[in-house]
Scaffold this motif. Structure first.
Motif, PDB file in Angstrom:
ATOM      1  N   ARG A  59     -11.840  71.622  88.528  1.00 36.53           N
ATOM      2  CA  ARG A  59     -12.820  70.782  88.387  1.00 36.53           C
ATOM      3  C   ARG A  59     -14.480  71.153  88.418  1.00 36.53           C
ATOM      4  O   ARG A  59     -15.144  70.678  87.865  1.00 36.53           O
ATOM      5  CB  ARG A  59     -12.734  69.910  89.895  1.00 36.53           C
ATOM      6  CG  ARG A  59     -11.712  69.043  89.928  1.00 36.53           C
ATOM      7  CD  ARG A  59     -11.661  68.097  91.059  1.00 36.53           C
ATOM      8  NE  ARG A  59     -12.199  68.647  92.593  1.00 36.53           N
ATOM      9  CZ  ARG A  59     -11.435  69.049  93.483  1.00 36.53           C
ATOM     10  NH1 ARG A  59     -10.336  69.099  93.390  1.00 36.53           N
ATOM     11  NH2 ARG A  59     -12.048  69.412  94.663  1.00 36.53           N
ATOM     12  N   LYS A  60     -14.601  72.179  89.045  1.00 37.95           N
ATOM     13  CA  LYS A  60     -15.861  72.948  88.992  1.00 37.95           C
ATOM     14  C   LYS A  60     -16.174  73.220  87.517  1.00 37.95           C
ATOM     15  O   LYS A  60     -17.240  73.195  87.011  1.00 37.95           O
ATOM     16  CB  LYS A  60     -16.002  74.207  89.928  1.00 37.95           C
ATOM     17  CG  LYS A  60     -17.219  74.876  90.153  1.00 37.95           C
ATOM     18  CD  LYS A  60     -17.345  76.128  90.864  1.00 37.95           C
ATOM     19  CE  LYS A  60     -17.272  75.672  92.181  1.00 37.95           C
ATOM     20  NZ  LYS A  60     -17.330  76.926  93.339  1.00 37.95           N
ATOM     21  N   LYS A  63     -16.454  70.235  85.549  1.00 40.63           N
ATOM     22  CA  LYS A  63     -17.701  69.480  86.056  1.00 40.63           C
ATOM     23  C   LYS A  63     -17.082  67.913  86.241  1.00 40.63           C
ATOM     24  O   LYS A  63     -17.748  67.157  85.715  1.00 40.63           O
ATOM     25  CB  LYS A  63     -19.117  69.380  85.382  1.00 40.63           C
ATOM     26  CG  LYS A  63     -19.411  70.755  85.419  1.00 40.63           C
ATOM     27  CD  LYS A  63     -20.735  70.780  84.896  1.00 40.63           C
ATOM     28  CE  LYS A  63     -21.215  72.508  84.855  1.00 40.63           C
ATOM     29  NZ  LYS A  63     -22.378  72.614  83.695  1.00 40.63           N
TER      30      LYS A  63
END
Length: 100
Positions: A59-60, A63
């Motif tokens: 997810r990081k 984004k």
């Protein structure tokens, strides 16, 4: 970082002579070039991520929200492996999604 004196002073045969000589501009330039190449090598090694990433890391990296990641799993866009209650994603699979 462990630099051998021969790497810093390639033109000097007898390294004992360096104990009594002043540092020249050429010596400083050579030292800065060696240091820059060492730093570039260290940075290059650190940028390679792990082979398997957890959901939070993906997810990081992408984004995206947890719901978007779940949709990518459900519609088969992103392959995953579930071990226990933890979902893992191959870094190679994420690169395939990002490349056109």
């Amino acid at each position: 970082m462990n630099l051998h004196p021969k790497k810093l002073f390639p033109g000097v045969e007898n390294l004992e002579l360096l104990n009594h000589q002043p540092i020249t501009k050429r010596d400083l330039l050579n030292f800065s070039n060696v240091m820059l190449s060492e730093i570039k090598e260290m940075v290059g090694r650190q940028e390679q991520p792990a082979q398997w990433l957890k959901s939070s890391e993906v997810r990081k990296l992408l984004k995206i929200s947890p719901g978007t990641l779940q949709n990518l799993r459900i519609n088969g866009t992103l392959n995953f492996t579930k071990i226990g209650s933890i979902i893992y994603y191959k870094y190679e699979e994420i690169l395939k999604i990002l490349s056109p």
